[in-house]
Design an enzyme around this catalytic site. Structure first.
Site, PDB file in Angstrom:
ATOM      1  CB  CYS A 400     -46.797  40.290 -55.198  1.00  0.00           C
ATOM      2  SG  CYS A 400     -47.489  41.180 -56.600  1.00  0.00           S
ATOM      3  CG  HIS A 802     -43.365  42.364 -57.838  1.00  0.00           C
ATOM      4  ND1 HIS A 802     -44.047  41.297 -57.298  1.00  0.00           N
ATOM      5  CD2 HIS A 802     -42.268  42.540 -57.056  1.00  0.00           C
ATOM      6  CE1 HIS A 802     -43.391  40.849 -56.240  1.00  0.00           C
ATOM      7  NE2 HIS A 802     -42.319  41.597 -56.066  1.00  0.00           N
TER       8      HIS A 802
END
Length: 984
Positions: A400, A802
């Site tokens: 990510c 994230h």
């Protein structure tokens, strides 16, 4: 004449001699007429039916007429089973319409009659080609279809079987028989309310084979040629959408390529033009995976446009405007074919052109993948690409950090256009791979693309695959790689051009020459700069003033991003000189470690040395690259850490009352620093260590300003980097103070100071701190920037969490209204300008955001959704673990020397045309994707009946890495329930 006289005699006889005529006009006579005819008249002559109808009128009041009605019910069914020609069939239907008592009675017989009548229409053929003959033929067909409408209305149970019979006729694969286009006359009598049910039944029926559906759809498209037929286009478009909803893309592709030219040719005929244009628009706009269909009609467009113009009729002008809009949409979607489009652009230059926003909306609503599925909800799939027009990036296992950065770079419009315009054929460089990735993000039909090749090529060697990494570090490495690669390729190409064959000695000399070329690159004009320098490169000037003798030392250095440390809460009140008392000194160049200056952040501005654990900072051609991920714990004391924690707690208490802003952090970054104590400056003029003041000024602003907020501080107890969770206010409009030198050599061009003298680039930067005696005369200028992208980190430390990003399209000129505002943010007096509840700039931002609805996107790996600037601003207040980390700002009123009107306006979508090999690769992959979707849909449809299905929509990441939280990791701000989750 004889028939006229005979009819008059018959009517007189029947009227005045009723009993005798009733006895004469009996069952035997009528049956004989229908089966054997009369004399020379064949039983299939319409005159026979004329006679029978006249006789029925004369005995209507007689009891014997009931017997004749029963006879005609049977004979009518027999007659339609014999496939009568249009004149006879029309005459029969006229008789049955006048005497509905003759229609077959009972559900079975009436159903058979309707079905046979449908088949009779399928056999109709026109007997001539002259206008009078064609008009007669159309009227005969209308008579027959009108009777069917009456029967359907009187007995609704006969409608669905009749339509099934109609589909059976047009879907038959018998090549020896082609059903008549006259069947189109039935469509207008089918209630439009039945469309949804019928289309769903057709498209999901497993008994309907692909070949049958293709044949039926082709023949329905042929019906567009039938004059006066209503709603044919409605049913054709509904069936096309229904097939797209169940992902039967093979049928759609075959039919479109087979029939697109025929549909286009129907535009020449005014009677059928409206329906043909509606179907043509849908077929072209939905066929978005390849330019093949559009290019089939391109050669015929110009002649049709000229024909419409010659007509001069209001209806022709209206149709021309619709056609022009359609053509602009297609040229926007498939740019890159100037030889095909130039004649069309010339032909329609006087017609209004739709806006880019309208074109995008039309394309997004028309794509096959945007059709709602008629399968059960468990089989439905996300259509992010079609909803937003953007493509997600599949998470390859803790990637990510790369996905969020790539999306931010892709949404940097000018940078993307430069990358796509590069001619890199035959080159296997990283830039070529980035171009390939950008091209797929722009043109793929997939909801999400897997960037495996680019990931392997761009991953820093010290990044462990499938493990958490820092997106800021990745971004710096990527930009540096692209920059160095371009310099090397330029040097090699110039070397090859100068001399093709050299001896070993001359090769050695050439290598020295290349090094000199690299060293002198920064001195060259804007045209010699690399793409990274043009887009992201700026310059900082560092000045150190001895407080004893007032002598000054200066140096200039390039940067591609600025790393902003969090200032202590007291600094929010008034930004004043920073005090740096403890530092490590390397080669007379300062490395800050004092917590009051850097808040223990591991990262400092790109070209500032970093305190790092065992990794030397590498200096190279005037830029400094950081390969460390963790600061040296030896330079950090527990007391200093306590100060950090205290400062953070105090900062968090201030959130809501005095939220720190990006403006504050920039003020703090540019504020003067006092070098004292252990960090005294060695003044060559005084020949001793002296207290000094260090200031930094931006002397050249980048096109895209990248700001990294230093949120991670090192904790030596736990050996992890803790996160500073302070909320930071993100201004939509930011003004950057730039102080350009006004020496005679300075040439300001396109926002770049080209004439700044920099010598000995290859030497250690620290050796450039030489006394200069006096500062140059400067003219400060506030350069307006607008927020383009925000990379957000969700989590509580760098070892967990994230990344996702917010972004919007910002071109060189920016959204309307984003020009220089006197009320916009300036980097002075943040208390007055930013932290007031009703700041003038806040009003400007709100106005700007309401002017551009649905312009912000949230990129969360595979998932792309619409969002708003309010969501970007409130993300940390709503989700405390989700904080802005990397910001992209775009300079306003600048086009980076990039002309988007190249090739006479043929870059109709703003992006440059793709090279043929790239377009071919995308087209091939789009076809593959449609086949994959179709196969998947068919498999799921078969499984749905026998097995229960769990909800996992397509488009989400499959095979998520262990420990990941799936496609919505971070939840767009949700964070995690456990700290141990990996960054992915």
């Amino acid at each position: 004449f004889q028939r006229q006289v005979g009819r008059q005699v018959l009517e007189a006889y029947g009227r005045y001699h009723r009993d005798e005529f009733e006895a004469f006009f009996n069952r035997g006579l009528v049956l004989g007429l229908l089966q054997r005819g009369y004399g020379e008249l064949s039983n299939r002559d319409p005159a026979i039916l004329d006679y029978i109808q006249a006789g029925l009128r004369l005995i209507m009041s007689c009891p014997s007429v009931l017997e004749l009605f029963e006879l005609l019910q049977v004979e009518a069914l027999r007659l339609v089973c014999e496939r009568p020609a249009p004149p006879l069939c029309a005459r029969l239907c006229q008789l049955l319409g006048d005497f509905p008592q003759c229609l077959p009675r009972g559900r079975k017989l009436s159903l058979a009659f309707c079905q046979q009548l449908v088949r009779s229409i399928a056999h109709f053929q026109s007997q001539g080609s002259r206008e009078a003959e064609l008009r007669l033929y159309v009227s005969q067909v209308t008579q027959v279809s009108g009777l069917l409408r009456s029967v359907w209305k009187a007995e609704p149970d006969t409608l669905l079987p009749s339509l099934q019979e109609l589909f059976a006729v047009i879907s038959a694969a018998d090549t020896s028989f082609e059903p008549s286009v006259a069947l189109a006359s039935l469509v207008q009598h089918i209630p439009l309310q039945m469309i949804t049910v019928l289309i769903k039944s057709l498209t999901t029926d497993p008994n309907v084979k692909d070949a049958s559906m293709t044949q039926a759809l082709c023949r329905m498209i042929d019906w567009l040629s039938w004059p006066l037929a209503q709603h044919v286009e409605t049913w054709v478009i509904a069936l096309l959408k229904g097939l797209a909803a169940v992902q039967k893309f093979t049928i759609l592709i075959d039919v479109t390529l087979l029939k697109i030219e025929l549909v286009f040719n129907r535009l020449w005929f005014p009677l059928v033009r409206p329906g043909a244009l509606a179907v043509l628009s849908h077929m072209l706009l939905s066929f978005q995976h390849s330019p093949e269909a559009f290019h089939l009609i391109v050669p015929h467009v110009v002649s049709l446009v000229h024909s419409f113009k010659r007509d001069g009729l209001p209806s022709s002008t209206a149709f021309l405007m619709q056609l022009t809009e359609l053509i602009h949409c297609m040229m926007y979607h498939y740019s890159g074919f100037p030889e095909l489009y130039e004649p069309i652009l010339e032909a329609v230059k006087d017609m209004p052109k739709p806006t880019e926003e309208k074109i995008k909306m039309i394309l997004s609503q028309s794509a096959w993948t945007s059709q709602s599925s008629s399968l059960p909800s468990c089989l439905s799939r996300l259509s992010g690409k079609s909803e937003t027009g953007k493509t997600g990036l599949i998470n390859l296992g803790n990637t990510c950090y790369m996905n969020s950065v790539i999306q931010a770079l892709f949404m940097a419009t000018d940078f993307r256009r430069h990358v796509l315009s590069l001619n890199l054929n035959g080159c296997n460089s990283l830039m070529r791979k980035l171009q390939h990735l950008f091209a797929f993000l722009a043109h793929t039909q997939r909801e999400a693309y897997a960037p495996r090749i680019f990931f392997e090529a761009s991953r820093p060697p010290w990044f462990t695959p499938r493990s958490q990494q820092d997106c800021s570090e990745y971004l710096r490495f990527l930009l540096d790689r692209l920059h160095e690669e371009e310099r090397t390729l330029k040097a090699l190409s110039s070397a090859k051009a100068s001399e093709s064959m050299m001896s070993e000695e001359s090769q050695t000399q050439e290598a020295v020459h290349r090094a000199q070329v690299f060293a002198e690159a920064s001195c060259m004009g804007s045209e010699e700069r690399t793409l990274i320098e043009k887009m992201f490169g700026g310059k900082l000037k560092t000045t150190i003033c001895c407080l004893n003798c007032k002598s000054m030392s200066q140096k200039e250095e390039a940067f591609t991003d600025l790393s902003l440390a969090f200032c202590p809460p007291t600094s929010l009140e008034n930004v004043g000189p920073k005090c740096v008392e403890h530092s490590e000194v390397k080669d007379d160049y300062m490395v800050q470690t004092n917590t009051s200056a850097t808040s223990l952040a591991e990262e400092t501005p790109l070209n500032n040395l970093e305190a790092n654990g065992g990794c030397d900072t590498i200096m190279n051609e005037g830029t400094i690259k950081d390969f460390s991920t963790e600061p040296n714990s030896e330079n950090t004391t527990n007391s200093e850490l306590n100060k950090v924690e205290d400062n953070r707690d105090m900062s968090q208490r201030l959130v809501g009352k005095n939220t720190v802003s990006v403006t504050d952090l920039l003020n703090y970054f540019l504020a003067p620093e006092i070098l004292s104590g252990d960090n005294k400056y060695y003044c060559e003029k005084c020949a001793s260590l002296q207290n000094a003041e260090k200031t930094m000024q931006i002397i050249e602003e980048p096109e895209y300003l990248i700001l990294t907020l230093l949120r991670f501080s090192y904790d030596p107890k736990c050996h992890i980097r803790r996160k500073i969770l302070d909320n930071v206010s993100l201004p939509l409009v930011l003004e950057l103070p730039v102080k350009r030198a006004t020496s005679p050599l300075a040439v300001v061009s396109g926002g770049w100071s080209v004439g700044v003298e920099i010598s000995d680039i290859g030497e250690n930067l620290a050796k450039k701190l030489k006394p200069s005696g006096a500062d140059e005369v400067t003219c400060p200028q506030l350069v307006p920037y607008v927020l383009s992208s925000v990379v957000v980190h969700s989590g509580v430390s760098s070892e967990s969490g994230h990344y996702y990003s917010y972004a919007r399209n910002v071109t060189g000129s920016g959204p309307s209204g984003l020009c220089h505002q006197s009320t916009a943010l300036s980097l002075v007096s943040p208390q007055d300008k930013l932290l007031t509840e009703e700041s003038p700039c806040t009003v400007v931002e709100n106005e700007l955001d309401t002017e551009m609805p649905r312009e912000w996107f949230l990129f969360n790996d595979s998932r792309v959704t619409f969002t708003s600037f309010q969501s970007v601003q409130k993300i940390t207040s709503r989700f405390p673990k989700d904080t802005a980390y990397v910001l992209f700002y775009k300079k306003q009123n600048s086009t980076c020397g990039f002309n988007t009107n190249t090739a006479n306006g043929l870059w109709v979508n703003g992006d440059p045309p793709l090279q043929k090999d790239l377009m071919d690769a995308i087209t091939k992959d789009n076809k593959l994707y449609l086949q994959e979707q179709e196969l998947s849909a068919r498999t799921q449809a078969l499984q749905a009946a026998s097995a229960s299905c769990s909800f996992r929509p397509n488009g989400f990441d499959d095979n998520d890495p262990p420990g990941s939280c799936g496609p919505t990791g971070g939840g767009g701000g949700g964070g995690f329930s456990t700290v141990g989750r990996l960054v992915f």
